[in-house]
Design an enzyme around this catalytic site. Sequence first.
Site, PDB file in Angstrom:
ATOM      1  CB  SER A 488      62.927  67.241  -1.518  1.00  0.00           C
ATOM      2  OG  SER A 488      61.693  66.769  -1.061  1.00  0.00           O
ATOM      3  CG  ASP A 576      58.760  73.149   1.734  1.00  0.00           C
ATOM      4  OD1 ASP A 576      57.816  72.509   1.261  1.00  0.00           O
ATOM      5  OD2 ASP A 576      59.940  72.732   1.751  1.00  0.00           O
ATOM      6  CG  HIS A 608      59.553  71.328  -1.633  1.00  0.00           C
ATOM      7  ND1 HIS A 608      60.026  71.024  -0.374  1.00  0.00           N
ATOM      8  CD2 HIS A 608      59.832  70.237  -2.398  1.00  0.00           C
ATOM      9  CE1 HIS A 608      60.542  69.809  -0.371  1.00  0.00           C
ATOM     10  NE2 HIS A 608      60.449  69.318  -1.586  1.00  0.00           N
TER      11      HIS A 608
END
Length: 639
Positions: A488, A576, A608
């Site tokens: 991320s 995601d 994600h």
Amino acid sequence: MTAPYAPITVEEFFSPPTRSRAVLSPDGTRVAYLAPWRGRLNVFLREVDSDWAAPDDAEGSGARRVTSQTRRNIDLFFWSVDGRHLLFQQDDDGDENWHLYRADPDRPGEPAVDLTPYEGVRLLGTQLPADRPGTAFVQLNKRRPDLIDLFELDLETGRLTTAAENPGDVLTWLHASGRLLAFTLEEDGEHVLSEWAHGGLRTIARFSGSDFPFGLTPAVPTPDGNGLWIGSPRGSDRTRLVRVDLETGEEAGVDSHPVFDLDTPRPEADTRFPSSLILHPVTGELLGARYLGARQEIHALDPHFAEVLPRLAELSDGDLAHVSCDTGAMRWVVDFTHDRDPGVTWFYDHGTGRARRLFRPFPHLDPARLSPVTPVTLTARDGLSLPCHLTLPVGADPRGLPTVLLVHGGPWYRDSWSYDPEVQLLADRGYVVLQVNFRGSTGYGKAHTQAAIGQFAGRMHDDLLDALDWAVDQGFTDPDRVAVYGTSYGGYAALVGAAFTPDRFAAAVSYTGMSDLTDLVRSVVPFARRMVANSYLRYIGDPDVPEQEADMLARSPISRVDDITAPVMLIHGANDVRVHRRNSDRVAEALRSRGAEVEYLLNENEGHWFLNPESNIELYGRLERFLARHLGGRTSGGA
């Protein structure tokens, strides 16, 4: 003579735990926990006094499987207040459209019932009122994707009744012993707490957006319905525990630590970690508060819990993590955070003073073979303190080793002393692992977090380089064999490292990382768009303002992808919803178009974060081979 290298395999690190996340029933007689079945974590049930040494599938073990999920792991489950039901959440292939399911602990053969069977709708919160054991209050964006309404759910029949319909500006709801509370956000980013009554909102209190960039976390109603416990940094650099009076809006201090923050907002965003508030699971009474520095400190806020807490703490040299108890708070099931022996789970009876260990989640992992995680504090070039964690390979001379700079996500998150399988995998393969709580990280005071405003690809990246320089100066790290890796925000940081400072890294790995900050902000899911005013817009910028859009693009790796010279590995879940896959697609396409080295793992069944074990086994198998090629570390093949 040196013993031959005997690797801990990727499968040993990333296969499901044999058991985990045990929760005691309200009557104190049964324990629900997660265990694998057909490759997926499901909810199992045992009597407290059963033979826990016996495998769950052994005859006479007393273990009963309550759920039968085969598509995806169950990650979060809990008992209803009366112990009549087991409830769990699950999404579809990482799309984060969570559903609430009900399972019957007394009829394990029956399939689970989807209590929120609405396609494309997300469960955004579940409350179980102590005085109404057959009811849950749930938040759903069922009526409109961008609006969250509050519903009363009958757990037995599944009947859903609207409790409050969003007038258009409510971001989240709370039920407080008959009161309905709503949080809204003003144009200037100020949070407003109101009571919903007679179809309208009565303002209770206001909170600065700069003090509360993610809203009020935690936000827990007091059992009498007259107050709200929150973590507040108002007038201070540190977050303390306060009670907001729901009539007057006044704050009253409940508890604080002279040095540490209340451990929030990390646990509220990541269920691997226990909440900052320890609550009685049935009555909702406040038992204790957690503060986190290099290690955790718990303040007991209830006289009975003050007697229990020392007895629980002495069960392990780790930090007390998830706790559950019976209605009388005499029987307890607890587990522990530890850097090398995670999740060890104990039963303790305060009436008799007797305790027994129920299980270790990973009995095949020998703590002596794993690497200690050491907290260290460094100083950035501008004088900011940087709390870090250093993990050195066991049995290796820690001089001139290949190194992985492992960057946490968020960036509104923090690394801490704990077990992380990817840290241990990397250390087992011979890498120094350096984790940095750079500016923007939470848990080290308001000023530390706010120092990141406008500093994406700026001083936030300098913090990583300063920590890396320290590791080189200490002699741990070979400067020519360093990879930057993260998920991320950490993936973004890896791409920034490769594109903005290409001479510093021999390889970069971005796992669901954003390459275009304007795309990140513009792609926020509908119901959350107003929630990012104090985070994305304040810290990164508003792409609808031309000058800010230009700055955001200048800080985006996609704008400097032609400067990348190191080999790059990209990892993304196709589903995601936080960072769209095009952030990796575009980087892969740009690198391939000029013949640069790039490896791209795109998983069609994940979001994600990869959840299913086969996804993680593939991911980390490819990761270890990629790093071995470019840094010279080992693989499970011993190379």
